[in-house]
Design a protein around this motif. Sequence first.
Motif, PDB file in Angstrom:
ATOM      1  N   MET A 157      43.428  21.273 -61.118  1.00 35.87           N
ATOM      2  CA  MET A 157      43.867  21.666 -59.801  1.00 35.87           C
ATOM      3  C   MET A 157      42.638  21.965 -58.934  1.00 35.87           C
ATOM      4  SD  MET A 157      46.575  24.586 -58.790  1.00 35.87           S
ATOM      5  CE  MET A 157      45.720  26.096 -58.489  1.00 35.87           C
ATOM      6  N   HIS A 158      42.591  21.344 -57.789  1.00 32.95           N
ATOM      7  CA  HIS A 158      41.474  21.505 -56.863  1.00 32.95           C
ATOM      8  C   HIS A 158      41.776  22.655 -55.901  1.00 32.95           C
ATOM      9  CE1 HIS A 158      38.077  20.489 -54.374  1.00 32.95           C
ATOM     10  NE2 HIS A 158      38.871  20.377 -53.315  1.00 32.95           N
ATOM     11  N   GLN A 159      40.839  23.607 -55.828  1.00 32.87           N
ATOM     12  CA  GLN A 159      41.045  24.744 -54.933  1.00 32.87           C
ATOM     13  C   GLN A 159      40.382  24.476 -53.590  1.00 32.87           C
ATOM     14  OE1 GLN A 159      39.561  28.098 -57.176  1.00 32.87           O
ATOM     15  NE2 GLN A 159      41.648  28.609 -57.790  1.00 32.87           N
ATOM     16  N   GLN A 160      41.075  24.908 -52.532  1.00 27.33           N
ATOM     17  CA  GLN A 160      40.569  24.725 -51.173  1.00 27.33           C
ATOM     18  C   GLN A 160      39.925  26.019 -50.692  1.00 27.33           C
ATOM     19  OE1 GLN A 160      43.977  23.740 -48.877  1.00 27.33           O
ATOM     20  NE2 GLN A 160      44.331  21.777 -49.868  1.00 27.33           N
ATOM     21  N   SER A 161      39.109  25.870 -49.662  1.00 20.83           N
ATOM     22  CA  SER A 161      38.511  27.038 -49.033  1.00 20.83           C
ATOM     23  C   SER A 161      39.577  27.778 -48.229  1.00 20.83           C
ATOM     24  CB  SER A 161      37.367  26.595 -48.118  1.00 20.83           C
ATOM     25  OG  SER A 161      36.805  27.705 -47.483  1.00 20.83           O
ATOM     26  N   LEU A 162      39.568  29.088 -48.318  1.00 24.40           N
ATOM     27  CA  LEU A 162      40.561  29.917 -47.638  1.00 24.40           C
ATOM     28  C   LEU A 162      40.382  29.825 -46.127  1.00 24.40           C
ATOM     29  CD1 LEU A 162      42.829  32.032 -47.918  1.00 24.40           C
ATOM     30  CD2 LEU A 162      41.054  33.770 -48.007  1.00 24.40           C
ATOM     31  N   TYR A 174      46.048  34.299 -48.193  1.00 23.91           N
ATOM     32  CA  TYR A 174      45.707  34.452 -49.616  1.00 23.91           C
ATOM     33  C   TYR A 174      46.828  35.157 -50.381  1.00 23.91           C
ATOM     34  CZ  TYR A 174      42.959  35.388 -53.796  1.00 23.91           C
ATOM     35  OH  TYR A 174      42.506  35.427 -55.091  1.00 23.91           O
ATOM     36  N   ALA A 175      47.436  36.177 -49.744  1.00 24.15           N
ATOM     37  CA  ALA A 175      48.524  36.903 -50.406  1.00 24.15           C
ATOM     38  C   ALA A 175      49.750  36.024 -50.591  1.00 24.15           C
ATOM     39  CB  ALA A 175      48.886  38.142 -49.591  1.00 24.15           C
ATOM     40  N   GLU A 176      49.990  35.091 -49.679  1.00 25.78           N
ATOM     41  CA  GLU A 176      51.147  34.203 -49.775  1.00 25.78           C
ATOM     42  C   GLU A 176      50.909  33.016 -50.697  1.00 25.78           C
ATOM     43  OE1 GLU A 176      51.867  33.133 -45.732  1.00 25.78           O
ATOM     44  OE2 GLU A 176      52.741  35.074 -45.212  1.00 25.78           O
ATOM     45  N   SER A 177      49.651  32.774 -51.054  1.00 22.72           N
ATOM     46  CA  SER A 177      49.338  31.603 -51.880  1.00 22.72           C
ATOM     47  C   SER A 177      49.488  31.943 -53.362  1.00 22.72           C
ATOM     48  CB  SER A 177      47.922  31.111 -51.591  1.00 22.72           C
ATOM     49  OG  SER A 177      46.987  32.004 -52.152  1.00 22.72           O
ATOM     50  N   THR A 178      49.390  30.901 -54.174  1.00 20.48           N
ATOM     51  CA  THR A 178      49.487  31.071 -55.627  1.00 20.48           C
ATOM     52  C   THR A 178      48.140  30.814 -56.292  1.00 20.48           C
ATOM     53  OG1 THR A 178      50.161  28.768 -55.837  1.00 20.48           O
ATOM     54  CG2 THR A 178      51.915  30.422 -55.658  1.00 20.48           C
ATOM     55  N   GLY A 179      47.060  31.212 -55.626  1.00 27.92           N
ATOM     56  CA  GLY A 179      45.733  31.035 -56.210  1.00 27.92           C
ATOM     57  C   GLY A 179      45.101  29.699 -55.919  1.00 27.92           C
ATOM     58  N   GLU A 180      45.536  29.022 -54.888  1.00 29.22           N
ATOM     59  CA  GLU A 180      44.982  27.701 -54.587  1.00 29.22           C
ATOM     60  C   GLU A 180      43.783  27.751 -53.645  1.00 29.22           C
ATOM     61  OE1 GLU A 180      48.560  27.013 -51.437  1.00 29.22           O
ATOM     62  OE2 GLU A 180      48.774  27.392 -53.546  1.00 29.22           O
ATOM     63  N   TYR A 181      43.367  28.944 -53.260  1.00 29.40           N
ATOM     64  CA  TYR A 181      42.258  29.078 -52.312  1.00 29.40           C
ATOM     65  C   TYR A 181      41.091  29.832 -52.929  1.00 29.40           C
ATOM     66  CZ  TYR A 181      45.598  27.746 -48.687  1.00 29.40           C
ATOM     67  OH  TYR A 181      46.517  27.081 -47.934  1.00 29.40           O
ATOM     68  N   THR A 182      39.895  29.458 -52.502  1.00 28.82           N
ATOM     69  CA  THR A 182      38.690  30.199 -52.858  1.00 28.82           C
ATOM     70  C   THR A 182      38.098  30.770 -51.574  1.00 28.82           C
ATOM     71  OG1 THR A 182      37.273  28.256 -52.592  1.00 28.82           O
ATOM     72  CG2 THR A 182      38.164  28.671 -54.786  1.00 28.82           C
ATOM     73  N   GLY A 183      37.220  31.730 -51.705  1.00 30.54           N
ATOM     74  CA  GLY A 183      36.552  32.294 -50.537  1.00 30.54           C
ATOM     75  C   GLY A 183      37.148  33.600 -50.062  1.00 30.54           C
TER      76      GLY A 183
END
Length: 103
Positions: free
Chosen positions: A1-6, A49-58
């Motif tokens: 899974m590729h994480q995107q920048s927040l 970030y709070a609404e995501s499931t860990g798909e963002y970095t930063g």
Amino acid sequence: MHQQSLPGSSEALTYGILSIALTLFCCGPFGAIFSFLGLSSAKKAHRIYAESTGEYTGYENSKTGKILSYIGLAIAAIYLLFFLLYFGVIIAFIVAVAADGNF
């Protein structure tokens, strides 16, 4: 899974840095404006970030930007206080001299 920048995290960090730099080296009001922009960007990034499931970095960038924005806002407030005190004392001296009649 590729994480995107927040989204909004790098803007929050940039605005936080600008708020301190502009307050110290240029003028307080611009620093305060960038502080509010940084806080707004950090809030948006925290919400995403709070609404995501860990798909963002930063996320750390948004936290750091928020802290720097608060510091920049505090420095701008201190500058405003000194500015008001400085000119308040000058005006008090002018009024005192004018009231004394030696003007």
